[in-house]
Design a protein around this motif. Structure first.
Motif, short mmCIF file in Angstrom:
data_model
loop_
_atom_site.label_atom_id
_atom_site.label_comp_id
_atom_site.label_asym_id
_atom_site.label_seq_id
_atom_site.Cartn_x
_atom_site.Cartn_y
_atom_site.Cartn_z
N LEU A 158 0.81 -1.22 0.00
CA LEU A 158 0.00 0.00 0.00
C LEU A 158 0.84 1.28 0.00
O LEU A 158 0.41 2.30 -0.54
CB LEU A 158 -0.91 0.02 1.23
CG LEU A 158 -2.21 -0.79 1.17
CD1 LEU A 158 -2.85 -0.81 2.55
CD2 LEU A 158 -3.17 -0.18 0.15
N GLU A 159 2.02 1.21 0.61
CA GLU A 159 2.80 2.44 0.87
C GLU A 159 3.02 3.29 -0.38
O GLU A 159 2.87 4.51 -0.33
CB GLU A 159 4.13 2.06 1.52
CG GLU A 159 4.91 3.24 2.10
CD GLU A 159 5.71 3.98 1.05
OE1 GLU A 159 5.89 5.21 1.19
OE2 GLU A 159 6.15 3.33 0.08
N PRO A 160 3.39 2.71 -1.55
CA PRO A 160 3.66 3.56 -2.70
C PRO A 160 2.39 4.02 -3.44
O PRO A 160 2.51 4.84 -4.37
CB PRO A 160 4.51 2.66 -3.60
CG PRO A 160 4.06 1.29 -3.28
CD PRO A 160 3.72 1.30 -1.81
N LEU A 161 1.24 3.52 -3.05
CA LEU A 161 0.00 3.87 -3.76
C LEU A 161 -0.50 5.22 -3.25
O LEU A 161 -0.49 5.49 -2.05
CB LEU A 161 -1.06 2.79 -3.56
CG LEU A 161 -0.66 1.36 -3.92
CD1 LEU A 161 -1.87 0.43 -3.81
CD2 LEU A 161 -0.04 1.29 -5.32
N PRO A 162 -0.97 6.08 -4.13
CA PRO A 162 -1.35 7.43 -3.73
C PRO A 162 -2.72 7.49 -3.07
O PRO A 162 -3.48 6.51 -3.08
CB PRO A 162 -1.36 8.20 -5.06
CG PRO A 162 -1.75 7.15 -6.07
CD PRO A 162 -1.08 5.88 -5.59
N SER A 163 -3.03 8.64 -2.51
CA SER A 163 -4.36 8.89 -1.96
C SER A 163 -5.42 8.61 -3.03
O SER A 163 -5.22 8.92 -4.21
CB SER A 163 -4.46 10.34 -1.51
OG SER A 163 -5.77 10.66 -1.11
N GLY A 164 -6.53 8.02 -2.60
CA GLY A 164 -7.59 7.66 -3.54
C GLY A 164 -7.51 6.23 -4.03
O GLY A 164 -8.40 5.76 -4.73
N SER A 165 -6.42 5.52 -3.64
CA SER A 165 -6.31 4.11 -3.97
C SER A 165 -7.21 3.29 -3.04
O SER A 165 -7.66 3.77 -2.00
CB SER A 165 -4.86 3.64 -3.82
OG SER A 165 -4.02 4.28 -4.77
N PHE A 166 -7.47 2.05 -3.43
CA PHE A 166 -8.37 1.19 -2.66
C PHE A 166 -7.70 -0.14 -2.36
O PHE A 166 -6.91 -0.65 -3.17
CB PHE A 166 -9.66 0.92 -3.43
CG PHE A 166 -10.61 2.09 -3.48
CD1 PHE A 166 -11.65 2.21 -2.56
CD2 PHE A 166 -10.47 3.06 -4.45
CE1 PHE A 166 -12.52 3.28 -2.62
CE2 PHE A 166 -11.34 4.14 -4.52
CZ PHE A 166 -12.37 4.25 -3.60
N LEU A 167 -8.03 -0.71 -1.20
CA LEU A 167 -7.64 -2.08 -0.83
C LEU A 167 -8.89 -2.93 -0.75
O LEU A 167 -9.83 -2.61 0.00
CB LEU A 167 -6.92 -2.10 0.51
CG LEU A 167 -6.68 -3.49 1.12
CD1 LEU A 167 -5.77 -4.33 0.23
CD2 LEU A 167 -6.10 -3.38 2.53
N THR A 168 -8.93 -4.01 -1.52
CA THR A 168 -10.01 -4.99 -1.48
C THR A 168 -9.44 -6.29 -0.95
O THR A 168 -8.40 -6.76 -1.44
CB THR A 168 -10.59 -5.22 -2.89
OG1 THR A 168 -11.06 -3.99 -3.43
CG2 THR A 168 -11.73 -6.22 -2.84
N LEU A 169 -10.11 -6.89 0.04
CA LEU A 169 -9.51 -8.02 0.74
C LEU A 169 -10.58 -8.98 1.23
O LEU A 169 -11.65 -8.55 1.68
CB LEU A 169 -8.71 -7.45 1.92
CG LEU A 169 -7.87 -8.34 2.81
CD1 LEU A 169 -6.70 -7.53 3.37
CD2 LEU A 169 -8.70 -8.89 3.98
#
Length: 245
Positions: A158-169
């Motif tokens: 997640l760390e390199p992903l910018p604001s507005g990214s999503f995590l689906t799990l």
């Protein structure tokens, strides 16, 4: 085994044998697999409808259609998807079967989720990490033991992903029937694959620092159910989706 549960044909006899043992212990396992898969479809559409047109799917598994790129490219034909899996057989199937739209793009990496830096480096070469990305970890983290630091793995992805990214799990949980789960886990262990169920609190912890989308971390079939779902009954799989602030 997952492909066998879903009724696919891309598995080996040893997979079918182990899956049959799980089916004997837990006759509803096929519904659980489908509930997991159908949640992925709904969540992927949700993220695509937020304007996200780049996706990183780690632990894609044997490509049982529709796959993530097929779901999101219906919403956004130009969407790009990077798949990563540690099984070379999966990647060979992916190269043969996973074809995106002419406008979009798919790419495949043979890598283990426990080497997240390598996955990020590959994703950076194919996606624009200055724009939001949908990170998908479906039915994957049970195979990352506590000693392998699953929370650290997710943070690194997640760390390199910018604001507005999503995590689906999604994540299997023993809370629904601990005794049955222990028998199922023994089948995996006997095949040399340690597997770890986690509680609701432990699954929710993967979303620390993110903004959980309603209704939060819930059994998969309760996350924005839609008409036409194959499985509606509650299954022993927690699911969630969150936005990076």
């Amino acid at each position: 085994m997952y492909d066998w549960f879903l009724g696919g044909k891309d598995h080996y006899a040893v997979d079918a044998e182990a899956a049959s043992k799980v089916l004997e212990l837990f006759p509803g396992v096929r519904d659980t697999a489908w509930a997991n898969r159908e949640f992925m479809h709904r969540a992927a559409r949700f993220v695509a409808r937020q304007g996200v047109d780049q996706f990183l799917d780690v632990g894609t598994g044997i490509p049982t259609e529709p796959n993530l790129h097929q779901v999101v490219q219906v919403v956004t034909p130009s969407a790009r998807v990077v798949y990563a899996d540690n099984d070379p057989i999966v990647l060979r199937h992916a190269e043969a079967l996973l074809h995106g739209t002419p406008e979009g793009r798919t790419a495949y990496l043979h890598a283990d989720v426990r080497e997240p830096e390598r996955i990020v480096a590959y994703a950076r070469a194919h996606l624009d990490l200055d724009r939001p990305v949908g990170l998908s970890l479906i039915a994957l983290l049970p195979f990352v033991t506590d000693e392998q630091d699953p929370y650290g793995v997710v943070r690194t992805l997640l760390e390199p992903l910018p604001s507005g990214s999503f995590l689906t799990l999604t994540h299997v949980s023993a809370e629904f029937d601990p005794e049955v789960w222990e028998r199922i886990a023994a089948v995996y262990r006997s095949a040399g694959t340690p597997v770890r169920a986690r509680s609701h609190a432990e699954v929710t912890r993967f979303f620390d620092g993110l903004d959980l989308c309603e209704p939060g971390v819930v059994p998969a079939t309760r996350w924005h159910p839609e008409p036409g779902m194959r499985v509606r009954g509650e299954q022993p799989v927690f699911a969630g989706l969150a936005r990076k602030p």
